[in-house]
Design an enzyme around this catalytic site. Sequence first.
Site, PDB file in Angstrom:
ATOM      1  N   HIS A  34     -11.423  -8.576 -10.055  1.00  0.00           N
ATOM      2  CA  HIS A  34     -10.538  -7.593 -10.689  1.00  0.00           C
ATOM      3  C   HIS A  34     -11.289  -6.651 -11.631  1.00  0.00           C
ATOM      4  CE1 HIS A  34      -9.378 -10.470 -14.247  1.00  0.00           C
ATOM      5  NE2 HIS A  34     -10.647 -10.510 -13.971  1.00  0.00           N
ATOM      6  N   GLU A  35     -10.573  -5.632 -12.059  1.00  0.00           N
ATOM      7  CA  GLU A  35     -11.143  -4.534 -12.868  1.00  0.00           C
ATOM      8  C   GLU A  35     -12.307  -3.854 -12.164  1.00  0.00           C
ATOM      9  OE1 GLU A  35      -9.325  -3.649 -15.012  1.00  0.00           O
ATOM     10  OE2 GLU A  35      -8.235  -5.432 -15.626  1.00  0.00           O
ATOM     11  N   GLY A  36     -12.167  -3.670 -10.864  1.00  0.00           N
ATOM     12  CA  GLY A  36     -13.239  -3.069 -10.066  1.00  0.00           C
ATOM     13  C   GLY A  36     -14.143  -4.173  -9.579  1.00  0.00           C
ATOM     14  N   GLN A  60     -18.662  -1.835  -8.851  1.00  0.00           N
ATOM     15  CA  GLN A  60     -19.471  -1.661 -10.074  1.00  0.00           C
ATOM     16  C   GLN A  60     -20.916  -1.309  -9.736  1.00  0.00           C
ATOM     17  OE1 GLN A  60     -18.009  -1.687 -13.002  1.00  0.00           O
ATOM     18  NE2 GLN A  60     -16.063  -2.424 -12.183  1.00  0.00           N
ATOM     19  N   ARG A  68     -13.099  -3.723 -18.582  1.00  0.00           N
ATOM     20  CA  ARG A  68     -14.350  -4.163 -17.939  1.00  0.00           C
ATOM     21  C   ARG A  68     -15.228  -4.922 -18.934  1.00  0.00           C
ATOM     22  NH1 ARG A  68     -15.163   1.025 -13.793  1.00  0.00           N
ATOM     23  NH2 ARG A  68     -13.457   0.286 -12.488  1.00  0.00           N
TER      24      ARG A  68
END
Length: 692
Positions: free
Chosen positions: A533-535, A540, A387
């Site tokens: 991506h990555e949440g 978030q 992140r």
Amino acid sequence: MPRPLAAPPARWLARAGAATARSRAVTACSTAPRLATLRRSTSTSTVSTSPTSTTSTTSPTTTSPTKTAPTQSTSWTRSLTPACSLQDLAFQLFDVLDIERTVLAASPRFQAHTRDVVESALSTAQQVALRHYLPHNRKSDLQEPTFDPATGKVAIIPEVKAALEQFRAAGLCAAHADEDLGGMQLPSTVTNALMVPFYAANIGTASYTFLTTAAGNMLRKYGSRQQMERYLAPMLEGRFTGTMSMSETQAGSSLGDIATKAVRRADGTYAIVGKKMWISGGEHDLSENIVNMVLAKVVGPEAPNHTPAGVKSISLFVVPKFRVNPDGSLGPRNGVSLGGLNKKLGWRGTTNCGELLFGEQGECVGELLGEEGKGLSVMFTMMNEARITIGFIAAALAYAGFAASVSYASERGQGRAVDNKDPASPPVLIKDHPDVRRMLLLQQSYAEGALALCLYASRLVDRTHQAAPDADPALLKREALLLDVLTPIVKSWPSQWCLESNSTAIQVHGGYGYTRDFAVEQHYRSARLNMIHEGTNGIQSLDLLGRKMLAMKGLPVLLDAVRGAVEDARAAPFADAALQRRAQLLAEAADRLERTTAALANAPLKTALANSHEYLNMAGFTVVAWMWLAQETAAARKLAGAASGGLGPDETDFLRAKRRASRYFFAYELPRTKPQAELLQSLDDVLLDAEF
Ligand SMILES: Cc1cc2nc3c(=O)[nH]c(=O)nc-3n(C[C@H](O)[C@H](O)[C@H](O)COP(=O)(O)OP(=O)(O)OC[C@H]3O[C@@H](n4cnc5c(N)ncnc54)[C@H](O)[C@@H]3O)c2cc1C
């Protein structure tokens, strides 16, 4: 026999001579063939690139762009390259974050490193990025990887492998790693800074190494000695790459719903069966082996077809493409196969698996990493690192767009000043139009503000994960909580607003920016991924408000840090009226965030969380204003010191430009938080009412 971990790979020994981290770093940097000697004044050195280079410039006064190979300076001056400004990285590391005192001297792990080592490593990274990553950025976008179902193989343009080889040869694969693993033991703040030129130059190629580093760090933390010898050591040598294999078609944001199974085998390993989707770097021939970090649910023989619900049943497995023999040599192919590649908007140089199949073509054997049922919390090591990396990538792409915009606006002539009534007078450069300056300042303030935020978070990683044994535990706890609070902002604010910056870069280029002849449209397409991506940014925002602010009560540590920067600026002997004024504006923004968080804390949770996106934005603009006040304070301090001499005209210009960008951010961007606060405090529930 596997190589013992205590023995550095021969590659390092040969290069390093004396076995200290510092000497290794210096030697690694100074023996690589293409390294520039460190210079801190105006550079005369240039690096030529191939004509396939991504950045084109136009003749100042013609309307038809003429593509020319760019000249890229690697100097420590303000001059921006399509990679990034080393001068800015050095300013942020040494003048704003003061890493010599707060990181290098603060931990025994880093004490051997000096400023020279860091600057030398930055110079190396910039050189490798400009020479070996930038030239094929456009080519790998136009000729994206292809999959041949008949052979199961992926074809990638050869420049990608050659670039990764240069990255490896420069010693960058192990820059972060422990000395006893053959690494340079550089802090995260520095290794993340080193990657910025690569992300800016060619994210499609750079992604392979960032995934490998993050997977390796997880192995380092949770792996057995045998797993480290089998997998981590070759990753640090650049022979193996890594992936993060979490998502499935039905389970993206909600990982509790994954269906991939792991069945215990008699020898303590697991048979992995299932299908993953979206896995970046899941198949290619760029490395000898691919080490997949796979989330799966352990099923017992009593219910082999039932995958239990929820995240508590998830475990994490190391699943290599080729099995690895006890002596470290490659064994037979493991049952991991590719079902197809996604055709993406950006990041086209990175293979992205439409389907990565486990156990479909032969048995797929995985080794447990950590404990059964703890897979997601182990994977969070990699996710949190990733992140922060996404924030860096977003900042770097904005940086590249800003560099291209400055270059274009400095050459493109169009129109006349509003008070010039002479139609026969020559056109002015577009950078002289105030609206174009607005767009340049927006880009500078977003890119450099985002970069400052990412570096600040990286410093927290170093200070909390590598603290000295006698570090104050209360301070450590507070800094760890601050890192937790900042992580969703670091991932999301740059993802959203640096994309806006990349959009603005296209606007600066006018119609040309919308064509594929100019790099800015590629930057924009690549930057669009970062919100997903990555949440996703939506996830978030729930994490920030619901978990970090309301459940973990993280606001006070954030406000303390922001108010500390306000006090530093106010109390500085060199603080002029402008700096005082901006300190005051930040103090008011911090108060606004405090009132708004209190209002949301007192609202029904559902109403509060329905508004988490707007809250994330408000917190993000406040935090980036804090980063700008810190940068401006450092710039003002240096400028005040310069009254007694010592700064060249180039550095003076650089510092004045910092102050100007800060002034812009406080005048044009931070005021957004006023209507945001008003909206949030009204507890509007239209988002709960809406029906489609
Ligand atoms: C190019 C690319 C590379 C990728 N690389 C990898 C990789 O290497 N490894 C890997 O494991 N994954 C990877 N991913 C997958 C990525 O992490 C997922 O796409 C992402 O997590 C979103 O999942 P999804 O696509 O299923 O969307 P969904 O989860 O279906 O989300 C769709 C929308 O609904 C919203 N939403 C979903 N749930 C909620 C909720 N509870 N509350 C509010 N809003 C919600 C989301 O914010 C989003 O806007 C990659 C994806 C892409 C596009």
